[in-house]
Enzyme design. Structure first.
Site, short mmCIF file in Angstrom:
data_model
loop_
_atom_site.label_atom_id
_atom_site.label_comp_id
_atom_site.label_asym_id
_atom_site.label_seq_id
_atom_site.Cartn_x
_atom_site.Cartn_y
_atom_site.Cartn_z
N ASP A 1 0.82 -1.35 -0.17
CA ASP A 1 0.01 -0.03 -0.02
C ASP A 1 0.92 1.28 0.04
O ASP A 1 2.33 1.09 -0.45
CB ASP A 1 -0.98 0.07 1.40
CG ASP A 1 -2.29 0.63 0.72
OD1 ASP A 1 -2.48 1.97 0.72
OD2 ASP A 1 -3.28 -0.27 0.95
N SER B 1 -11.36 -1.10 -0.95
CA SER B 1 -10.03 -1.14 -0.30
C SER B 1 -10.21 -1.38 1.20
O SER B 1 -9.17 -2.00 1.94
CB SER B 1 -9.54 0.30 -0.63
OG SER B 1 -8.92 0.64 -1.76
N ASN C 1 -13.73 -0.52 -7.26
CA ASN C 1 -14.69 0.65 -6.86
C ASN C 1 -15.40 1.19 -8.31
O ASN C 1 -15.98 2.32 -8.25
CB ASN C 1 -14.20 1.73 -6.23
CG ASN C 1 -13.64 0.92 -4.78
OD1 ASN C 1 -14.15 -0.04 -4.46
ND2 ASN C 1 -13.13 1.96 -4.20
N HIS D 1 -4.03 5.95 3.13
CA HIS D 1 -4.77 4.53 2.98
C HIS D 1 -4.02 3.43 3.53
O HIS D 1 -4.96 2.63 4.18
CB HIS D 1 -4.63 4.72 1.17
CG HIS D 1 -5.50 3.67 0.76
ND1 HIS D 1 -5.05 2.46 0.61
CD2 HIS D 1 -6.70 3.52 0.32
CE1 HIS D 1 -5.83 1.55 -0.09
NE2 HIS D 1 -7.00 2.51 -0.29
#
Length: 507
Positions: free
Chosen positions: A203, A437, A349, A245
């Site tokens: 990430d 996520s 998404n 994130h």
């Protein structure tokens, strides 16, 4: 988030999905119509523009990799990083004919494929080969076009309001409806997991000083891969710089049970920060390859991948550059699985049915203007559609499919909460975020619990348990999205085998 279907295209997707469902569920076999090739996306590589490439050897072994390295040099390129474990070489070159020349000069016909990994010039410059890894922020000259959106994509996550930690440091487990949905609260009455289990968070970096994460972040196993795909273990390299994130994802997996803030799914598991997101929010193929190989070679049990590899949302087999990069990432994932790593990934998404590939309107996302391109069944979201990877869709508090979540019969393995999830945020704070996520790390946490209770289980066995132990979930009915859901209670396009169940993992 982008809405990918409208009008006529939507109707086509539904009818085609229904035909595929009949075959999947044992109905009459229906021959699929011949597919059109995907829309060409030529990647221009003019002389003088520094570009990044992957070179895949035909037979992955050290000898063939050395021959490929020599071919890179002879074709006017620089070897940035070699991965003989998987037969992949990352190279830079300013020569327009580099791709053609590498295959032409390779001895023993050793090179299988060569592909540019992005559509723009290299932003980070070519590392000084032989020197120690550079510290974060050290950049070379570039013609790179920075993303207009300051927040990284990372599967289109949606940030909510950021909240400072309560002065009294009262536990906030009561706000974690997501943990109750997957029965993690009940599982933790039995066990919080094992310290021997290590989860790699591929990430944007983890804030290792966060009070809910500090005890669990294993800095010795952490790395940054954004230096042109070369591992960087210098101090601070794996910390977040432009994005929260990774810190949010990490908290869902393994925020500690310490009387502060929240609790993760597997609060005793250790976390490794594997930074694969650069400061402009891109995860290029060479970064992902570095991350998966690093995870394999450093004893990780699980990786969470809440992103798709840039710059293409779908990488197509019928285009040479895309196919070469896709193959490099596939090899890295397969290698990690061979060495015992379970890979969990967000479905995406775009409200897209991944079992019916039609168009892609957002690729390449590093270009000045993405194109509307036709795609086909040979085009895949990576890493989530690669073999062995657990693909996770997102649910709401009411166990509906989140409006943004991708779906697909035979594509989704399990579902997990992903709408308005409370988790850790850099600076000792907490925030609500939404996206697949946020769903994926719930499943990574459950995989960590399974590895805790079944330490000798193989990745394939862990994946089977995740699916078999999930709570079956039927398609919705009526106008709430049921028209798009195909399959049965046992497995359907919205929830796969069901909502993941942490309690079953530790019983």
């Amino acid at each position: 988030m982008s809405q990918r279907f409208s009008g006529r295209t939507c109707a086509l997707a539904v009818s085609t999905a229904a035909l595929l469902a009949l075959s999947f569920l044992g109905g009459p076999a229906i021959a699929a119509p011949a597919e059109a090739p995907s829309t060409p996306v030529p990647i221009e590589t003019p002389d003088g523009l520094l570009m990044s490439y992957v070179v895949n050897v035909k037979n992955p072994n050290p000898g063939q990799t050395r021959l490929a390295e020599r071919a890179v040099h002879d074709a006017g390129g620089t070897v940035v990083q070699s991965w003989p474990q998987i037969g992949v070489v990352v190279a830079h070159s300013e020569r327009s004919a580099f791709r053609t020349d590498v295959k032409r000069v390779a001895k023993g016909n050793s090179v299988q494929s060569v592909g540019a990994t992005r559509t723009v010039g290299v932003s980070e410059g070519t590392p000084e080969i032989g020197d120690s890894p550079r510290t974060p922020g050290s950049r070379g000259a570039s013609s790179y076009k920075k993303k207009s959106n300051a927040q990284p994509k990372l599967d289109g996550f949606v940030a909510g309001d950021v909240e400072a930690v309560a002065p009294a440091l009262d536990p906030r487990e009561g706000e974690q409806w997501d943990m109750a949905q997957i029965k993690a609260d009940l599982a933790q009455q039995i066990t919080d997991g094992s310290r021997r289990v290590l989860v790699g968070v591929l990430d944007s970096g983890i804030d290792s000083t966060h009070p809910d994460l500090a005890a669990n972040v294993d800095l010795a196993s952490s790395v940054s891969c954004i230096d042109a795909g070369r591992p960087d273990t210098s101090e601070g390299a794996s910390e977040p710089t432009t994005s929260a994130h990774g810190t949010h994802v990490a908290g869902t997996i393994a925020a500690a049970r310490n009387g502060v803030g929240i609790v993760g799914v597997a609060p005793n598991a250790r976390l490794a920060s594997v930074k694969v997101v650069n400061d402009d929010g891109y995860i290029y193929p060479e970064y992902a390859v570095c991350g998966f190989v690093w995870a394999a070679d450093h004893g990780m049990d699980v990786t969470n991948n809440s992103y798709y590899v840039d710059p293409f949302e779908f990488w197509c087999d019928d285009q040479s550059d895309q196919a070469a990069s896709k193959e490099a990432v596939r090899r890295a994932v397969a290698y990690s699985e061979k060495l015992g790593v379970v890979s969990v990934a967000a479905a995406g998404n775009s409200s897209y049915d991944m079992s019916v590939k039609t168009v892609d309107r957002g690729s390449p996302n590093d270009a000045a203007q993405p194109i509307n391109r036709v795609i086909n069944s040979g085009c895949h979201d990576i890493p989530t559609e690669l073999p062995g990877v657990v693909t996770v869709s997102s649910t709401t508090r009411t166990e509906a499919l989140s409006s943004f979540s991708n779906r697909g019969l035979g594509k989704i393995d399990v579902a997990a909460p992903g709408s308005a999830i409370l988790s850790t945020y850099p600076g000792g704070r907490y925030a609500n975020m939404s996206g697949t996520s946020m769903a994926s790390p719930h499943v990574a946490g459950v995989a960590a619990l399974l590895k805790s209770t079944h330490p000798n289980a193989t990745p394939a066995q862990i994946v089977t348990m995740l699916r078999d132990q999930a709570d079956s979930k039927m398609c919705p009915t009526g106008a709430s999205g049921g028209a798009f859901c195909v399959g049965s209670e046992l497995r359907n396009s919205f929830f796969g085998d069901g909502i993941v169940n942490a309690l079953n993992a530790v019983k």
